[in-house]
Design a protein around this motif. Structure first.
Motif, PDB file in Angstrom:
ATOM      1  N   ALA A   1       0.843  -1.205   0.000  1.00 36.16           N
ATOM      2  CA  ALA A   1       0.000   0.000   0.000  1.00 36.16           C
ATOM      3  C   ALA A   1       0.868   1.240   0.000  1.00 36.16           C
ATOM      4  O   ALA A   1       0.590   2.224  -0.678  1.00 36.16           O
TER       5      ALA A   1
ATOM      6  N   LYS B   1      10.137  -9.523   8.889  1.00 36.79           N
ATOM      7  CA  LYS B   1       9.091  -8.541   9.241  1.00 36.79           C
ATOM      8  C   LYS B   1       7.831  -8.893   8.453  1.00 36.79           C
ATOM      9  O   LYS B   1       7.869  -8.922   7.226  1.00 36.79           O
TER      10      LYS B   1
ATOM     11  N   ARG C   1       4.395  -7.860   2.413  1.00 35.65           N
ATOM     12  CA  ARG C   1       3.722  -6.623   2.035  1.00 35.65           C
ATOM     13  C   ARG C   1       2.486  -6.481   2.918  1.00 35.65           C
ATOM     14  O   ARG C   1       2.098  -7.414   3.614  1.00 35.65           O
ATOM     15  N   SER C   2       1.862  -5.315   2.867  1.00 31.02           N
ATOM     16  CA  SER C   2       0.660  -5.151   3.696  1.00 31.02           C
ATOM     17  C   SER C   2      -0.515  -5.952   3.136  1.00 31.02           C
ATOM     18  O   SER C   2      -1.409  -6.345   3.886  1.00 31.02           O
TER      19      SER C   2
HETATM   20  P1  PGA Z   1       3.532  -1.888   2.064  1.00 24.51           P
HETATM   21  O1  PGA Z   1       4.300  -1.467   3.375  1.00 24.51           O
HETATM   22  O2  PGA Z   1       3.621  -3.337   1.857  1.00 24.51           O
HETATM   23  O3  PGA Z   1       2.145  -1.377   2.301  1.00 24.51           O
HETATM   24  O4  PGA Z   1       4.167  -1.098   0.940  1.00 24.51           O
HETATM   25  C1  PGA Z   1       5.060  -2.299   4.188  1.00 24.51           C
HETATM   26  C2  PGA Z   1       6.288  -1.543   4.632  1.00 24.51           C
HETATM   27  O5  PGA Z   1       6.384  -0.331   4.390  1.00 24.51           O
HETATM   28  O6  PGA Z   1       7.220  -2.126   5.164  1.00 24.51           O
END
Ligand code: PGA
Ligand code: ZN
Length: 436
Positions: A43, A393, A371-372
């Motif tokens: 995201a 993570k 990822r989110s």
């Molecule tokens: P994203 O964020 O997967 O929504 O881009 C995860 C992160 O920033 O570590």
């Protein structure tokens, strides 16, 4: 040998944890073996990531359907791979890269390419009757990752309820993954209890963390987290350390060169934001900061690195986007000392493995990341162990798209038995060692 041959490739649209469509691939071999890969989706994406191909059809799933990516797999990718040896991951990935032919995988879509690449790896492991971590990493794969786990989720993962994106913890005073994970679960429940005691309304953010709905400042997140750690019976800084993903590209305004906290109605110059982060680091047991500065603010990154690098882990996510060229630039100028590794930022497993190797050889620390938007796919847990990356993570300890990855680490640790290794407190030595 014939059993290893790719017989057919099935691609379909399935849905991720945010209920957005994504690409799933089943790789079928001559002997009936199947391997499956599912592309994740972010995201707070970095500008320099490989392209996630979506149909853009406003009348269907908000333009997010992935049928073009799926047709690229069926019509362009599959015919090239039929008859190939599935164990030749490198050659297969090279073919994927070359038939796409673009710098950012925009022709076929990184979501199409990655799902195929992951399915190839799983089919390769399955046909050899090996766990994926061992298939990819051999006998030396034995470092079970120390988890970096979100307790409070903000930013793009909580409708911008708070500007900072991830308030995470690392169970430093643990000697195995299972023990560390249990500690974090206690912190999650402890923090939830504090929210309840304060009568704070609570939601669940995209990655399973607690969604702060009525905070008045970003630091309130840190205060609550400290109390949550204590409520769980731990000493912040001794047992449990704090990690932050600032994801600052999300609130950096390049036209005015300012970092803007909407929650606090506060503006920072790059220098002022460096100060803010240094103050936070002094005040709380923060040992890891991700994307402290925005992806295009290299000067800010330079300043932050001069102040905090090697004292803490400075991770580049949007900054490096799992791309060797960008990491190289960081290594040359001494910016950050760790790299967030997200497979779909680069697009194939082989390239991801090359990035991890380059990161380790450069004396930087790789942190494997989800990822989110995630699914039941567990590839990243195996990737973390296969490469002895040391840290993983995945978001929080709630929601199945997160727990599948953590539970897989528990199983891998059990499987490795006496051979299993783990960082825990040694994370501090690792951070120190980044100073050459
Ligand atoms: P994203 O964020 O997967 O929504 O881009 C995860 C992160 O920033 O570590
Ligand atoms: Zn990030």
């Amino acid at each position: 040998m014939k059993g290893n041959i790719i017989k057919s490739i099935i691609a379909r649209q399935v849905y991720d944890s945010r209920s957005n469509p994504t690409v799933e691939v089943d790789m079928l071999l001559e002997d009936g073996t199947v391997g499956r890969g599912i592309a994740p989706s972010g995201a707070s994406k970095g500008r320099f990531e490989a392209l996630e191909l979506r149909d853009g059809d406003k009348d269907r799933l908000n333009g997010k359907s992935v049928f073009k990516a799926i047709s690229n797999i069926k019509n362009i990718i599959a015919p090239h791979l039929y008859g190939m040896d599935v164990n030749d991951q490198k050659s297969i990935d090279r073919i994927l890269i070359s038939i796409d032919g673009t710098e950012n995988k925009s022709k076929l879509g990184a979501n199409a390419i990655l799902a195929v690449s992951m399915a190839v790896a799983w089919a390769g492991a399955n046909v050899n009757r090996m766990p994926l971590f061992q298939y990819l990493g051999g006998d030396s794969a034995r470092l079970v990752p120390t988890p970096m786990i979100q307790i409070i989720g903000g930013g793009a993962h909580a409708n911008q309820a708070i500007d900072l994106q991830d308030f995470l913890v690392i169970p430093i005073n643990s000697t195995t993954f299972s023990e560390g994970y249990e500690m974090v679960v206690n912190v999650y429940h402890g923090t939830k209890k504090i929210f309840n005691e304060l009568g704070k309304p609570l939601g669940i953010a995209d990655e399973g963390g607690l969604w702060p709905t009525d905070f008045v400042s970003n630091e309130e997140g840190l205060e609550l987290l400290m109390r949550g750690i204590e409520a769980a019976g731990y000493v912040p800084g001794d047992d449990i350390a704090i990690a932050l993903d600032i994801a600052s590209s999300e609130f950096y305004h390049p036209e005015i060169k300012k970092y803007v906290f909407n929650l606090e109605n506060r503006l920072f110059t790059s220098e002022e934001f460096v100060e803010y982060l240094c103050d936070i680091q002094k005040k709380y047991p923060v040992i890891s900061i991700e994307d402290g500065m925005a992806e295009e603010d290299w000067e800010g990154h330079q300043q932050l690195s001069e102040r905090l690098n090697h004292k803490v882990q400075l991770i580049g996510d949007d900054l490096f986007t799992t791309n060797i060229k960008r990491i190289e630039k960081g290594v040359k100028s001494g910016i950050s000392n760790a790299v967030l590794i997200k497979m779909n930022q680069i697009g194939t497993l082989t390239e991801t493995l090359e990035v991890i190797k380059y990161t380790q050889e450069s004396g930087y620390l790789p942190v494997i990341s989800a990822r989110s938007g995630e699914t039941e796919d567990t590839t990243i847990t195996h990737l973390a162990v296969a490469t002895n990356a040391g840290q993983l993570k995945v978001g929080s300890v709630a929601r199945t798209d997160r727990t599948v990855k953590w539970n897989e680490a528990i199983r891998i640790e059990e499987k490795l038995g006496q051979k299993a290794e783990y960082l825990g407190k040694h994370i501090f030595d690792q951070i120190k060692k980044t100073e050459k």
